[in-house]
Enzyme design. Structure first.
Site, short mmCIF file in Angstrom:
data_model
loop_
_atom_site.label_atom_id
_atom_site.label_comp_id
_atom_site.label_asym_id
_atom_site.label_seq_id
_atom_site.Cartn_x
_atom_site.Cartn_y
_atom_site.Cartn_z
N GLY A 1 -1.89 2.14 6.39
CA GLY A 1 -2.26 2.51 4.63
C GLY A 1 -1.97 0.82 4.25
O GLY A 1 -1.67 -0.32 4.54
N GLU A 2 -2.25 1.00 2.88
CA GLU A 2 -2.08 -0.54 2.36
C GLU A 2 -0.58 -0.48 1.44
O GLU A 2 -0.51 0.00 0.87
CB GLU A 2 -3.05 -0.42 1.18
CG GLU A 2 -4.26 -1.05 1.37
CD GLU A 2 -4.30 -2.53 2.05
OE1 GLU A 2 -3.45 -3.41 1.73
OE2 GLU A 2 -4.99 -2.52 2.94
N SER A 3 0.59 -1.32 1.82
CA SER A 3 1.21 -1.71 1.99
C SER A 3 1.83 -1.60 0.11
O SER A 3 2.43 -1.15 -0.50
CB SER A 3 2.27 -2.94 2.73
OG SER A 3 1.28 -3.74 2.06
N ILE B 1 -5.76 -2.61 12.86
CA ILE B 1 -6.72 -3.29 12.34
C ILE B 1 -6.73 -3.69 10.83
O ILE B 1 -4.76 -3.22 10.03
CB ILE B 1 -6.43 -0.93 11.05
CG1 ILE B 1 -6.71 -0.49 12.88
CG2 ILE B 1 -7.63 -1.62 10.35
CD1 ILE B 1 -8.46 0.31 12.83
N ARG B 2 -6.74 -5.15 10.76
CA ARG B 2 -6.59 -5.98 9.18
C ARG B 2 -4.63 -5.64 9.72
O ARG B 2 -4.17 -5.78 8.93
CB ARG B 2 -6.87 -5.13 7.87
CG ARG B 2 -8.18 -5.45 8.02
CD ARG B 2 -8.94 -5.15 6.42
NE ARG B 2 -8.96 -6.15 5.98
CZ ARG B 2 -8.06 -6.29 4.81
NH1 ARG B 2 -6.78 -5.66 4.64
NH2 ARG B 2 -8.44 -7.37 4.17
N GLU C 1 -0.84 5.86 16.64
CA GLU C 1 -1.75 7.35 16.30
C GLU C 1 -3.49 7.29 16.39
O GLU C 1 -3.96 8.50 16.31
CB GLU C 1 -1.19 7.36 14.62
CG GLU C 1 -1.53 7.05 13.81
CD GLU C 1 -1.69 5.42 13.23
OE1 GLU C 1 -0.89 5.09 14.56
OE2 GLU C 1 -1.62 4.83 12.46
N CYS D 1 2.11 -0.42 11.33
CA CYS D 1 1.23 -1.43 10.09
C CYS D 1 1.66 -1.79 8.65
O CYS D 1 2.92 -2.24 8.49
CB CYS D 1 -0.25 -1.11 10.38
SG CYS D 1 -1.93 -2.10 10.34
N HIS E 1 -1.43 0.29 15.79
CA HIS E 1 -1.60 1.83 15.07
C HIS E 1 -1.40 2.86 16.46
O HIS E 1 -3.12 3.54 16.85
CB HIS E 1 -3.21 2.19 14.66
CG HIS E 1 -2.52 1.82 13.47
ND1 HIS E 1 -2.05 1.90 11.81
CD2 HIS E 1 -3.10 0.37 12.50
CE1 HIS E 1 -2.74 1.26 11.14
NE2 HIS E 1 -3.35 0.05 11.73
#
Lengths: 293, 214
Positions: free
Chosen positions: B45-47, B132-133, B170, B77, B168
């Site tokens: 997600g976004e940390s 991913i990023r 998942e 991530c 990831h």
């Protein structure tokens, strides 16, 4: 775009689920948004409510401004290209931003065609008012969908209409016998293959966010309870009296959208929301949601 | 039971994987949901978003206490960023594994990629990886075991209580890491569940996010 690249692009949108994407017009706002917990920012020169009042042709933002914002934050940066303006999209791709919004908020550059998004490696998000529109955009290569709502109004009614319409149409598709799907798809402008996919999945195959007119924590939670995967807030934050506080509150309400006590907590002492506009008071030719085909 | 922190990010993707492995899982939205867990996954997600929500609702202190009680924690991530003791250019959040990590270290979305690597401790077969990023783990302290090193960075590391991956698992049709973490939590011992599921697809997450028909 090859299949693997498209998959990665859909997966970035999956990471944004449950989050808030905020419109920002400069570095300072971008930092406020990031600090408040935005999962991404949309870099643009004028928020929709200003585009609405100032009029004129709204184009892709100055790349210098977008580049500054990109340097200032670590969250994904999105930027808007005009509907059908594939060269604006090429420029944004060359800038290495994270997502392109092919947006009705800007003045359309093509009144027949949207961008062929399969020609790009960069992901696109597109607006939709109904299932047919969403699935046509997906068929064109969009990796993420959002409701159109009516941007820059601070009035959530159109976003609600668009989400309810998509949900109703998905439920209809799920409940009809297969032989009815062809006719239904034809009448509603739905690519047939996409209709079958939705029947299998029970929803859109990509992430679907709410956008257009959200102004309060309760608006965000409303759209989440209607089944959106996350929300965009455009003018709603930086046109309010206390943007940082409102931004944090909307992040909180989006994460806890089923918890009225937490939404209540988030809604207290926020100051003035952005001024709202009655949709019926907007001349027909100035409505943005009707742009796109 | 394993919990998946459900504040923002790719929560249902982890839930789907655990379910396919036959591990009972629960969403964690509140400190009370940590009760009786053997393990906790902090998803991608976004940390910054996750860290802010963790703090506001005091889930951060509850997670640190759970860790002390022996609850195993796995961060993917953004989750790995939250677990690190040092983050390049900003202050650390949970600080539960001695490593330095750099956010969004590859560039923009155009630099997101998929790869395959051999990680003998986790799987006898090569494991597909999705970045991913992604962040990069720059270095780890003493007592931290490196599970996967790639080019100029570390992609997976662990201690007895913590697992950190910058990619990831998942998002792939491979359950090696979910199996590995479940075993770390004392679950699935002795069993050898499927490593891949022929019915899994990249859209499988939608199964847990269908439009309500009721």
């Amino acid at each position: 775009m090859d299949t693997k690249r498209y998959e990665l692009n859909v997966q970035l949108a999956q990471m944004l689920k449950g989050g808030v994407i905020m419109d920002v017009t400069n570095v300072e706002q971008a930092k406020i948004a990031e600090d408040a917990g935005a999962v991404a920012v949309m870099a643009l020169e004028r928020v929709p409510s200003d585009i609405r009042t100032q009029g004129g042709v709204a184009r892709m933002s100055d790349p210098t401004m977008i580049a500054e914002i990109k340097r200032a934050v670590s969250v994904p940066v999105m930027a808007k290209a005009r509907i059908g303006h594939f060269v604006e999209a090429q420029v944004l791709e060359a800038m290495n931003i994270d997502y392109i919004d092919e947006s009705e908020v800007l003045t359309p550059a093509d009144e027949e065609c949207h961008i062929d998004k399969t020609k790009f490696s960069i992901p696109f998000v597109c607006g939709a008012r109904n299932l047919g529109e969403a699935l046509r955009r997906i068929a064109e290569g969009a990796a993420m969908i959002r409701t159109k709502g009516e941007a820059g109004t601070g009035n959530v009614v159109e976003a609600v209409r668009h989400m309810r319409t998509m949900n109703r149409e998905i439920r209809q598709l799920l409940s009809m016998p297969l032989e009815e799907v062809t006719g239904y798809a034809k009448v509603n402008g739905i690519p047939y293959e996409q209709a079958l996919k939705v029947r299998k999945l029970g929803r859109l195959p990509v992430v679907n966010f709410a956008a257009g007119g959200l102004a309060t924590p309760a608006d965000a939670a409303l759209m989440m309870q209607l089944g959106c995967d996350g929300v965009f807030v455009g003018s709603g934050i930086f046109k309010s009296s206390d943007p940082a506080r409102r931004a944090r509150a909307i992040v909180k309400a989006t994460a806890y959208f089923r918890d009225p006590l937490k939404i209540l907590e988030a809604s207290m002492d926020l100051g003035e929301a952005m001024p709202g506009l009655e949709i019926s008071a907007i001349p027909e030719n100035q409505l943005l949601a009707g742009r796109g085909w | 039971m394993i919990g998946v922190l459900d504040l923002q990010g790719d929560v249902v993707e982890h839930l789907d994987h655990l379910e396919r492995l036959g591990v009972v899982a629960r969403r964690v939205k509140d400190p009370s949901h940590l009760h009786n867990l053997k393990g906790l996954i902090i998803p991608g997600g976004e940390s910054t978003c996750l860290s802010r929500l963790l703090r506001i609702f005091e889930i951060d202190t509850a997670i640190m206490e759970a860790c002390k009680r022996g609850v195993k924690i796995w961060g993917t991530c953004a989750g790995a960023i939250l677990l690190a003791t040092q983050i390049v250019g900003e202050k650390a959040y949970l600080g539960l594994i001695d490593m330095e990590i750099e956010r969004n270290s590859f560039g923009s979305q155009l630099d997101s990629f998929a790869a395959v690597a051999s990680i003998p401790k986790v799987s006898s077969e090569p494991v597909p990886l999705t970045f991913i990023r992604a962040p990069k783990i720059r270095s780890v302290g003493p007592g931290v075991e490196i599970l996967l090193r790639m080019d100029d960075y570390i992609a997976a590391a662990e201690t007895e209580g913590i697992l950190a991956t910058v990619f990831h698992p998942e998002l792939t049709n491979n359950f090696a890491f979910h199996r590995y973490f479940s075993r770390k939590c004392g679950l699935l011992a002795g069993e050898s569940p499927l490593l891949a599921d022929p019915t899994w697809k990249p859209t499988s997450w939608t199964r847990l996010a269908r439009i309500s028909t009721g």
